[in-house]
Design an enzyme around this catalytic site. Structure first.
Site, PDB file in Angstrom:
ATOM      1  CB  CYS A 131    -114.706 -60.183  62.668  1.00 11.89           C
ATOM      2  SG  CYS A 131    -114.814 -60.314  64.754  1.00 11.89           S
ATOM      3  CB  CYS A 134    -114.096 -64.118  63.963  1.00 11.50           C
ATOM      4  SG  CYS A 134    -114.864 -62.342  65.331  1.00 11.50           S
ATOM      5  CG  ASP A 135    -113.333 -64.335  60.117  1.00  6.72           C
ATOM      6  OD1 ASP A 135    -113.129 -65.475  60.538  1.00  6.72           O
ATOM      7  OD2 ASP A 135    -114.158 -63.805  59.727  1.00  6.72           O
TER       8      ASP A 135
END
Ligand code: NAP
Length: 307
Positions: A131, A134-135
């Site tokens: 993701c 997200c990261d």
């Protein structure tokens, strides 16, 4: 017979459990094959509102689970092998038991496709991610790879150039599945380069729990090589966990559930929440919001259609 059964214990399922439990519906949550969902496979979560210093994904999940338990939600480990939604009460087979419920919330999520390498499990959250939203932030000025040749890979690679020093898209063919516009955008980005036709054969170093390099093989020449790298993002698609529901709930050609009027499916009394129907946003916060909606919709439904 349960008032409400919730399939799945990710962000959507657990939030649905909090709301259903607080409405005194005594929900039962079936954990499923990936208890905790995608968040349990990640490390730091920095975009979930309310945590200014971030929170570990597994910790966030554990907190929501405890919150649901506090209001009386029950949990059961296991995977559903069969469902019968032809009439209420709905029937779900888990192991040797058949469970019955008046309303059902499907929050079984979508699993990110992985390469099938033994090292992947160890390195998820330690340099390997599924993701970018997200990261990506954790890879500022780093050298990273995105695997895949579809729109997700192009979108993730383009997004990641905000943080990374360089992004290399590695794809197993010379032709791309991605739409022309997304591919052109990636191709014209000076921070992105393409490496085709290559497959990733190994991720190192699982023993150190730190991603340092990857083994590649050219699918045309067979030549092997090693690429030093700080991070790898898998952009090879997701598979919604809807196999057991086929033929009973409406889904699109990729298997995502189709919802209307909030969280309603085509079967009255069956609601859906999270990545099992949302292939666009796929965020913890949107899944949590969808879980809330499904529980409220189930509550309203049961107020009028209690058995
Ligand atoms: P996808 O279109 O199925 O593409 C997956 C890509 O990963 C393909 O290039 C595939 O290679 C590759 N792949 C699959 N398994 C692999 C493996 N084991 N090893 C190496 N490579 C592998 O999935 P997606 O990109 O997630 O897109 C899904 C849907 O969402 C599409 O309809 C897409 O248009 C849509 N989407 C739209 C947007 C947007 O418009 N903003 C953004 C993201 C996604 P092959 O090509 O060789 O099979």
């Amino acid at each position: 017979m349960y008032k409400v059964i919730i399939i799945g214990s990710g962000c959507a399922g657990l939030t649905a459990a909090v709301y259903a439990a607080r409405a005194d519906l005594k929900p039962l949550v079936i954990d499923g094959h990936e208890p905790g969902g995608q968040l349990s496979l990640t490390t730091m979560v920095e975009n979930f509102p309310g945590f200014p210093d971030g929170i570990l994904g597994p910790e966030l999940i554990e907190n929501i689970r405890k919150q649901a338990q506090r209001f009386g939600a029950e949990f059961r480990t296991g995977v559903i092998s069969k469902v019968d939604l032809s009439a209420r009460p709905f029937k779900l087979t888990v192991g040797n038991d058949i469970l019955e419920c008046e309303a059902l919330i499907v929050a079984s999520g979508a699993s990110a496709r992985t390469l099938g390498l033994p090292s992947e499990r160890e390195l998820l959250g330690h340099g390997l991610s599924t993701c970018a939203t997200c990261d990506g932030y954790f890879f500022r000025d780093k050298e990273i790879v995105v695997v895949g040749g579809g729109d997700s890979a192009m979108e993730e690679a383009t997004f990641l150039t905000k943080f990374a020093k360089h992004v290399t898209i590695i794809h197993r063919r010379d032709e791309f599945r991605a739409s022309k516009i997304m591919l052109d955008r990636a191709k014209s980005n000076p921070k992105i380069k393409f490496l085709t036709p290559f497959v990733v054969e190994e991720l190192n170093d699982a023993a150190k729990k730190n991603l340092e390099s990857i083994h590649l093989r050219n699918t045309t020449t067979g030549e092997a090589s090693v690429l030093k790298i700080d991070g790898v993002f898998l952009g090879i698609g997701h598979d919604p966990n809807t196999e057991v529901l086929k033929g009973q709930l409406d889904m699109n050609s990729e298997g995502y559930l189709i919802v209307k009027d909030g969280s309603r499916t085509n079967v009255e009394g069956v609601f859906a929440a999270g990545d099992v129907h949302d292939h666009v946003y796929r965020q913890a916060i949107t899944a949590a919001g969808a879980g809330c909606m499904a529980a409220l919709d189930a509550e309203h439904f049961l107020a009028e259609h209690s058995l």
